[in-house]
Design a protein around this motif. Structure first.
Motif, mmCIF file in Angstrom:
data_model
loop_
_atom_site.group_PDB
_atom_site.id
_atom_site.type_symbol
_atom_site.label_atom_id
_atom_site.label_comp_id
_atom_site.label_asym_id
_atom_site.label_seq_id
_atom_site.Cartn_x
_atom_site.Cartn_y
_atom_site.Cartn_z
ATOM 1 N N GLU A 21 0.118 8.664 -0.434
ATOM 2 C CA GLU A 21 -0.734 9.714 0.115
ATOM 3 C C GLU A 21 -1.946 9.129 0.820
ATOM 4 N N GLY A 22 -2.512 8.065 0.234
ATOM 5 C CA GLY A 22 -3.659 7.419 0.867
ATOM 6 C C GLY A 22 -3.295 6.795 2.197
ATOM 7 N N VAL A 23 -2.101 6.215 2.299
ATOM 8 C CA VAL A 23 -1.656 5.626 3.562
ATOM 9 C C VAL A 23 -1.467 6.710 4.615
ATOM 10 N N ILE A 24 -0.851 7.824 4.230
ATOM 11 C CA ILE A 24 -0.639 8.920 5.180
ATOM 12 C C ILE A 24 -1.975 9.453 5.688
ATOM 13 N N ASP A 25 -2.918 9.648 4.790
ATOM 14 C CA ASP A 25 -4.247 10.115 5.208
ATOM 15 C C ASP A 25 -4.899 9.121 6.164
ATOM 16 N N ALA A 26 -4.771 7.826 5.846
ATOM 17 C CA ALA A 26 -5.379 6.798 6.696
ATOM 18 C C ALA A 26 -4.732 6.768 8.074
ATOM 19 N N VAL A 27 -3.426 6.938 8.114
ATOM 20 C CA VAL A 27 -2.726 6.975 9.403
ATOM 21 C C VAL A 27 -3.196 8.160 10.228
ATOM 22 N N MET A 28 -3.298 9.323 9.612
ATOM 23 C CA MET A 28 -3.725 10.510 10.350
ATOM 24 C C MET A 28 -5.160 10.384 10.841
ATOM 25 N N SER A 73 0.829 -1.208 0.000
ATOM 26 C CA SER A 73 0.000 0.000 0.000
ATOM 27 C C SER A 73 0.861 1.254 0.000
ATOM 28 N N ILE A 74 2.007 1.192 0.679
ATOM 29 C CA ILE A 74 2.904 2.346 0.730
ATOM 30 C C ILE A 74 3.444 2.670 -0.652
ATOM 31 N N SER A 75 3.797 1.629 -1.400
ATOM 32 C CA SER A 75 4.335 1.840 -2.742
ATOM 33 C C SER A 75 3.264 2.309 -3.726
ATOM 34 N N LEU A 76 2.042 1.780 -3.588
ATOM 35 C CA LEU A 76 0.988 2.055 -4.568
ATOM 36 C C LEU A 76 0.233 3.344 -4.298
ATOM 37 N N ASN A 77 0.103 3.720 -3.023
ATOM 38 C CA ASN A 77 -0.688 4.916 -2.701
ATOM 39 C C ASN A 77 -0.179 5.522 -1.394
ATOM 40 N N VAL A 111 -5.704 -0.100 3.862
ATOM 41 C CA VAL A 111 -5.437 -0.318 5.283
ATOM 42 C C VAL A 111 -6.712 -0.853 5.915
ATOM 43 N N THR A 112 -6.607 -1.373 7.120
ATOM 44 C CA THR A 112 -7.803 -1.835 7.834
ATOM 45 C C THR A 112 -7.458 -1.998 9.305
ATOM 46 N N SER A 113 -8.459 -2.196 10.124
ATOM 47 C CA SER A 113 -8.271 -2.582 11.522
ATOM 48 C C SER A 113 -8.635 -4.048 11.655
ATOM 49 N N HIS A 119 -6.519 7.547 11.597
ATOM 50 C CA HIS A 119 -6.445 6.533 12.651
ATOM 51 C C HIS A 119 -5.984 7.136 13.977
ATOM 52 N N VAL A 120 -4.999 8.019 13.920
ATOM 53 C CA VAL A 120 -4.454 8.585 15.161
ATOM 54 C C VAL A 120 -5.190 9.852 15.572
ATOM 55 N N GLU A 121 -6.236 10.198 14.816
ATOM 56 C CA GLU A 121 -7.059 11.374 15.098
ATOM 57 C C GLU A 121 -6.237 12.655 15.032
ATOM 58 N N GLY A 122 -5.450 12.754 13.975
ATOM 59 C CA GLY A 122 -4.641 13.944 13.754
ATOM 60 C C GLY A 122 -5.049 14.630 12.467
ATOM 61 N N ARG A 123 -4.534 15.824 12.264
ATOM 62 C CA ARG A 123 -4.884 16.576 11.055
ATOM 63 C C ARG A 123 -4.128 16.016 9.855
ATOM 64 N N ARG A 124 -4.793 15.984 8.712
ATOM 65 C CA ARG A 124 -4.154 15.538 7.482
ATOM 66 C C ARG A 124 -3.218 16.615 6.950
ATOM 67 N N TRP A 125 -2.213 16.188 6.217
ATOM 68 C CA TRP A 125 -1.339 17.109 5.514
ATOM 69 C C TRP A 125 -0.937 16.480 4.193
ATOM 70 N N LYS A 126 -0.645 17.316 3.212
ATOM 71 C CA LYS A 126 -0.351 16.831 1.873
ATOM 72 C C LYS A 126 1.147 16.632 1.685
ATOM 73 N N ARG A 127 1.488 15.479 1.188
ATOM 74 C CA ARG A 127 2.884 15.174 0.894
ATOM 75 C C ARG A 127 3.230 15.765 -0.463
ATOM 76 N N ASN A 128 4.283 16.564 -0.513
ATOM 77 C CA ASN A 128 4.677 17.231 -1.745
ATOM 78 C C ASN A 128 5.444 16.253 -2.623
#
Length: 373
Positions: A270-277, A264-268, A367-369, A279-288
């Protein structure tokens, strides 16, 4: 001669005492005792870190190649008492996130992407929500004590009061998956979050052996080591079903755990970063993405150096390892509630899988729980 040496020793001690007294006056300390205590504490800390590094260096080869049950490490966790704190409801304490395993499955790439934010390693300004903390892998010993201190530091995070404030800290330890370790994490926070990276265990084990040669200095024959399953530590590192079962025995709410397939990290990314944020109840940010391609910035992939050629194993050895890991993969799938893109080999001889929807075997999910505790 003895008296002369004794006089020199006494004279040196006197000079040192006068020097410390002078420091006490110039630094506005209340007493010489404070100076001495501070200096001794610093020396002890340095000595403890040096001893830890020496111990790690001398035992790494034995642990990784011959295997270890980490009995001493588990005893250390069990013997250490921690005062419970409630950090996820405090506006001034950082919210805690932990890797659960993850070694040789993309943990380093994900760690640095999260902690360096969209600017990458080349940009000293971290604009993501994770505090960039040292050390990266506080798995135990003095480094864990530094992690404990960080979890109680009210100056690192400001509760997201502005768009650039930090809210989270990430423990990047990728190899400790014991019950005492999970209990420690649960004691330090009322609601810690866990990230569990998953990879085909055969590929992951072979990657571990390659890393032992490339960075660990081992002279082993990788084909032979893989076929004979020489590294007990490496074998335990890739038993992901057992690891998840262990974590679920301590963390009763599966939603505290995020399962992230390495692909998932290789294929998407940005999607993994959004999902992590999320999950941890944090603000999203865009990877340049432009900066991410520049030298010195974080790349969400796994590669090898120009000086080392990655070694693969034969089909025969691959089948030996698959037979070794088959039951663990089936356990992992049952706990996650999903199949992995690579895991069809684990059900090759499983009559219970006959007639099931084949599309499910090749379905990609990000990703999933876990499905259950």
């Amino acid at each position: 001669m003895w008296q002369r040496s004794r006089l020199i020793t006494i004279s040196s001690a006197t000079i040192l005492y006068c020097y410390l007294f002078f420091l006490a006056l110039t630094r506005n300390h209340n007493s010489v005792h404070e100076i001495i205590t501070s200096e001794v504490t610093d020396l002890k800390r340095v000595d403890e870190q040096n001893n830890l590094q020496a111990s790690n260096a001398s035992s790494m080869k034995e642990k990784e190649l011959e295997g270890s049950d980490d009995i001493d490490e588990q005893k250390e966790w069990e013997d250490t008492k921690v005062t419970p704190i409630n950090n996820n409801t405090s506006p001034t304490l950082c919210r805690q996130v932990y890797f659960w395993g993850g070694g040789k499955a993309g943990s380093t790439s994900l760690f640095f992407t999260l902690t360096y934010g969209p600017g990458g390693v080349g940009n000293p300004q971290n604009t993501g929500p994770f505090v960039r903390a040292f050390p990266k892998e506080p798995c135990g010993g003095s480094e864990w004590k530094m992690w404990e201190a960080l979890t109680k530091d009210t100056n690192k995070c400001r509760g997201g009061s502005d768009s650039n404030s930090f809210t989270h800290i990430l423990n990047g330890c990728p190899r400790v998956t014991s019950i005492p370790y999970a209990r420690k994490a649960m004691t330090l926070s009322d609601n810690p979050k866990f990230l569990m990276l998953i990879r085909d265990p055969v590929d992951r084990y072979v990657s571990f052996l390659n890393d032992s040669v490339r960075r660990g200095g081992s002279k082993m024959n990788i084909e032979d080591a893989a076929k004979n399953k020489r590294s007990g530590f490496g074998m335990n590192l890739v038993r992901q079903g057992a690891q998840l079962k262990t974590l679920l025995s301590v963390v009763k709410d599966p939603k505290q755990i995020l399962i992230i397939p390495m692909e998932s990290i290789s294929l998407n990314a940005e999607g993994v970063i959004d999902a992590v944020m999320d999950h941890v109840e944090g603000r999203r940010w865009k990877r340049n993405e432009t900066e991410a391609r520049n030298p010195g910035s974080v790349k969400m992939n796994v590669g090898t150096t120009d000086k080392y050629k990655y070694v693969t194993v034969s089909d025969n050895t691959t089948e030996i390892l698959r037979n070794e890991f088959r039951q663990d993969v089936l356990l992992l799938e049952s706990l996650v509630g999903k199949r992995f893109s690579w895991s069809s080999w684990a059900r090759k001889d499983d009559d219970n899988s006959a007639g099931e929807n084949e599309e499910q075997e090749s379905e990609f999910w990000l990703v999933t729980s876990p499905a259950s505790g």
